[in-house]
Design an enzyme around this catalytic site. Structure first.
Site, PDB file in Angstrom:
ATOM      1  N   LYS A  22       0.834  -1.209   0.000  1.00 25.70           N
ATOM      2  CA  LYS A  22       0.000   0.000   0.000  1.00 25.70           C
ATOM      3  C   LYS A  22       0.869   1.259   0.000  1.00 25.70           C
ATOM      4  CE  LYS A  22      -1.798  -1.096   3.990  1.00 25.70           C
ATOM      5  NZ  LYS A  22      -1.029  -2.319   4.326  1.00 25.70           N
TER       6      LYS A  22
ATOM      7  N   ARG B  14      12.278  -0.961  10.157  1.00 28.92           N
ATOM      8  CA  ARG B  14      11.270  -0.524  11.128  1.00 28.92           C
ATOM      9  C   ARG B  14      11.269  -1.450  12.340  1.00 28.92           C
ATOM     10  NH1 ARG B  14       5.689   0.631   7.958  1.00 28.92           N
ATOM     11  NH2 ARG B  14       4.950  -0.679   9.663  1.00 28.92           N
TER      12      ARG B  14
ATOM     13  N   ARG C 241      12.174  -5.382   4.208  1.00 31.07           N
ATOM     14  CA  ARG C 241      11.926  -3.962   3.905  1.00 31.07           C
ATOM     15  C   ARG C 241      12.969  -3.066   4.555  1.00 31.07           C
ATOM     16  NH1 ARG C 241       6.181  -1.528   5.214  1.00 31.07           N
ATOM     17  NH2 ARG C 241       6.572  -2.557   7.200  1.00 31.07           N
TER      18      ARG C 241
ATOM     19  N   ARG D 223      -8.804   0.824   9.567  1.00 27.26           N
ATOM     20  CA  ARG D 223      -8.532  -0.607   9.661  1.00 27.26           C
ATOM     21  C   ARG D 223      -9.333  -1.287  10.753  1.00 27.26           C
ATOM     22  NH1 ARG D 223      -2.155  -1.266   9.985  1.00 27.26           N
ATOM     23  NH2 ARG D 223      -2.023   0.797   9.144  1.00 27.26           N
TER      24      ARG D 223
ATOM     25  N   ARG E  91       0.917  -8.430  14.079  1.00 25.53           N
ATOM     26  CA  ARG E  91       0.265  -7.487  13.145  1.00 25.53           C
ATOM     27  C   ARG E  91      -0.675  -8.246  12.208  1.00 25.53           C
ATOM     28  NH1 ARG E  91       5.362  -4.917  10.660  1.00 25.53           N
ATOM     29  NH2 ARG E  91       3.959  -3.800   9.281  1.00 25.53           N
TER      30      ARG E  91
HETATM   31  P1  AP5 Z   1       5.016  -1.546   1.702  1.00 24.50           P
HETATM   32  O1  AP5 Z   1       4.587  -0.773   0.517  1.00 24.50           O
HETATM   33  O2  AP5 Z   1       5.836  -0.856   2.742  1.00 24.50           O
HETATM   34  O3  AP5 Z   1       3.751  -2.301   2.358  1.00 24.50           O
HETATM   35  P2  AP5 Z   1       2.533  -1.709   3.189  1.00 24.50           P
HETATM   36  O4  AP5 Z   1       1.306  -2.399   2.701  1.00 24.50           O
HETATM   37  O5  AP5 Z   1       2.529  -0.223   3.196  1.00 24.50           O
HETATM   38  O6  AP5 Z   1       2.914  -2.319   4.600  1.00 24.50           O
HETATM   39  P3  AP5 Z   1       3.046  -1.677   6.063  1.00 24.50           P
HETATM   40  O7  AP5 Z   1       3.766  -2.690   6.881  1.00 24.50           O
HETATM   41  O8  AP5 Z   1       3.632  -0.301   6.051  1.00 24.50           O
HETATM   42  O9  AP5 Z   1       1.593  -1.636   6.496  1.00 24.50           O
HETATM   43  P4  AP5 Z   1       1.109  -1.634   7.911  1.00 24.50           P
HETATM   44  O10 AP5 Z   1      -0.302  -1.447   7.653  1.00 24.50           O
HETATM   45  O11 AP5 Z   1       1.417  -2.775   8.770  1.00 24.50           O
HETATM   46  O12 AP5 Z   1       1.973  -0.492   8.631  1.00 24.50           O
HETATM   47  P5  AP5 Z   1       1.617   0.998   8.998  1.00 24.50           P
HETATM   48  O13 AP5 Z   1       2.838   1.788   8.922  1.00 24.50           O
HETATM   49  O14 AP5 Z   1       0.407   1.447   8.286  1.00 24.50           O
HETATM   50  O15 AP5 Z   1       5.820  -2.846   1.165  1.00 24.50           O
HETATM   51  C1  AP5 Z   1       6.405  -3.778   2.074  1.00 24.50           C
HETATM   52  C2  AP5 Z   1       7.678  -4.352   1.438  1.00 24.50           C
HETATM   53  O16 AP5 Z   1       7.311  -5.092   0.265  1.00 24.50           O
HETATM   54  C3  AP5 Z   1       8.693  -3.287   0.961  1.00 24.50           C
HETATM   55  O17 AP5 Z   1       9.986  -3.750   1.194  1.00 24.50           O
HETATM   56  C4  AP5 Z   1       8.429  -3.167  -0.543  1.00 24.50           C
HETATM   57  O18 AP5 Z   1       9.609  -2.799  -1.278  1.00 24.50           O
HETATM   58  C5  AP5 Z   1       7.971  -4.574  -0.895  1.00 24.50           C
HETATM   59  N1  AP5 Z   1       6.988  -4.594  -1.974  1.00 24.50           N
HETATM   60  C6  AP5 Z   1       5.984  -3.682  -2.184  1.00 24.50           C
HETATM   61  N2  AP5 Z   1       5.266  -4.017  -3.269  1.00 24.50           N
HETATM   62  C7  AP5 Z   1       5.836  -5.167  -3.751  1.00 24.50           C
HETATM   63  C8  AP5 Z   1       5.536  -6.030  -4.860  1.00 24.50           C
HETATM   64  N3  AP5 Z   1       4.495  -5.778  -5.674  1.00 24.50           N
HETATM   65  N4  AP5 Z   1       6.310  -7.126  -5.050  1.00 24.50           N
HETATM   66  C9  AP5 Z   1       7.352  -7.411  -4.206  1.00 24.50           C
HETATM   67  N5  AP5 Z   1       7.696  -6.622  -3.146  1.00 24.50           N
HETATM   68  C10 AP5 Z   1       6.927  -5.520  -2.906  1.00 24.50           C
HETATM   69  O19 AP5 Z   1       1.175   0.829  10.538  1.00 24.50           O
HETATM   70  C11 AP5 Z   1       2.131   0.532  11.535  1.00 24.50           C
HETATM   71  C12 AP5 Z   1       1.434   0.456  12.893  1.00 24.50           C
HETATM   72  O20 AP5 Z   1       0.809   1.725  13.193  1.00 24.50           O
HETATM   73  C13 AP5 Z   1       0.286  -0.566  13.011  1.00 24.50           C
HETATM   74  O21 AP5 Z   1       0.766  -1.857  13.294  1.00 24.50           O
HETATM   75  C14 AP5 Z   1      -0.531   0.039  14.161  1.00 24.50           C
HETATM   76  O22 AP5 Z   1       0.074  -0.204  15.394  1.00 24.50           O
HETATM   77  C15 AP5 Z   1      -0.430   1.537  13.888  1.00 24.50           C
HETATM   78  N6  AP5 Z   1      -1.524   2.027  13.022  1.00 24.50           N
HETATM   79  C16 AP5 Z   1      -1.392   2.617  11.790  1.00 24.50           C
HETATM   80  N7  AP5 Z   1      -2.605   2.921  11.292  1.00 24.50           N
HETATM   81  C17 AP5 Z   1      -3.516   2.500  12.223  1.00 24.50           C
HETATM   82  C18 AP5 Z   1      -4.929   2.498  12.262  1.00 24.50           C
HETATM   83  N8  AP5 Z   1      -5.669   2.985  11.238  1.00 24.50           N
HETATM   84  N9  AP5 Z   1      -5.535   2.004  13.357  1.00 24.50           N
HETATM   85  C19 AP5 Z   1      -4.836   1.527  14.400  1.00 24.50           C
HETATM   86  N10 AP5 Z   1      -3.479   1.465  14.412  1.00 24.50           N
HETATM   87  C20 AP5 Z   1      -2.829   1.954  13.334  1.00 24.50           C
END
Ligand code: AP5
Length: 217
Positions: free
Chosen positions: A13, A160, A127, A88, A171
């Site tokens: 995403k 991270r 990542r 989410r 997660r």
């Molecule tokens: P990447 O693009 O970074 O994936 P992503 O879907 O953004 O994954 P995240 O881990 O950032 O999502 P998340 O939802 O867990 O974390 P967030 O920061 O939102 O890609 C991942 C890897 O894959 C990279 O290395 C990339 O190069 C590779 N890749 C990408 N596309 C690819 C492809 N097509 N093929 C191969 N490789 C690929 O949240 C973190 C924390 O914050 C949560 O755990 C929670 O504690 C809190 N939080 C955030 N938002 C909320 C909410 N709304 N409610 C409650 N808690 C929240």
């Protein structure tokens, strides 16, 4: 135009949201990035969120809703927003509808990033993220040209703290418990479009652009 990117951790995403923001003028509202910025600045909200994030738990809804509401209040009229990682929980989804209706806006559509769960762990442990500009790399599928140096801004690439195997497991279980029902909520309301985000990055980009009707990469 408002778009929600929803999917499990590591489905790509953030990667796709950054492409749209760098090349097509979208604003990326990544709640994960906002929370990490609040932690780095040692703001009270960040300190409260940190304990949840470091163990892979979701941060409570009331914190997220007030964070997003504040962000939306500061936006110029007519902004194109990608909601990356919000909502989410079903409760957050209901609150987002309320916030947008209250501002005379609506969600354009919800894009569900579908990837087999067994590949997510490798994506997350490999990542590397730029500590300066947030660009996302992967040690195998998208390595930086120089080890640990960002190709875009020469910032340092870091892992991270929540990309550890034990935290990833938590997660993913939070995803199954809270976010999968949110996917179903949008499906039931006829707003969900699914893409195969297990393809390589450029194929996923093409699918995203096609969905948005904004041309080809
Ligand atoms: P990447 O693009 O970074 O994936 P992503 O879907 O953004 O994954 P995240 O881990 O950032 O999502 P998340 O939802 O867990 O974390 P967030 O920061 O939102 O890609 C991942 C890897 O894959 C990279 O290395 C990339 O190069 C590779 N890749 C990408 N596309 C690819 C492809 N097509 N093929 C191969 N490789 C690929 O949240 C973190 C924390 O914050 C949560 O755990 C929670 O504690 C809190 N939080 C955030 N938002 C909320 C909410 N709304 N409610 C409650 N808690 C929240």
């Amino acid at each position: 135009m408002n778009v929600i990117f929803i999917g499990a951790p590591g489905t790509g995403k953030g990667t796709q949201a950054k492409i749209l923001s760098n090349q097509f003028g979208f604003l990326q509202l990544s709640t994960g990035d906002l929370l990490r910025a609040a932690i780095a600045k040692e703001q009270p909200l960040g300190l409260e969120a940190k304990a949840y994030m470091n163990k892979g738990a979701l941060v409570p809804d009331n914190i997220l809703v007030s964070l997003v509401s504040g962000y939306l209040d500061g936006l110029p009229v007519g902004s194109k927003v990608i909601f990356d990682g919000f909502p989410r929980t079903v409760n957050q989804a209901v609150e987002l509808d309320r916030m947008l209706v209250g501002r005379g806006q609506k969600i354009y559509q919800v894009l569900y990033f579908n990837v087999p769960l067994n590949v997510l762990s490798d994506r997350l442990t490999g990542r590397r993220t730029c500590s300066k500009c947030g660009e996302i790399f992967h040690i195998i599928s998208k390595p930086s040209l120089k080890p640990n140096i960002c190709d875009r801004c020469s910032g340092e690439l870091v892992t991270r703290p929540d990309d550890r195997a034990d935290v990833i497991e938590k997660r993913l279980s939070e995803y199954n418990l809270n976010t999968a029902p949110t996917v179903q909520f949008y499906k039931d309301s006829g707003r969900l479009v699914e893409i195969d985000a297990g393809m390589d990055e450029s194929a996923v980009s093409k699918a995203v652009l096609k969905f948005l009707g904004i041309g080809n990469l």
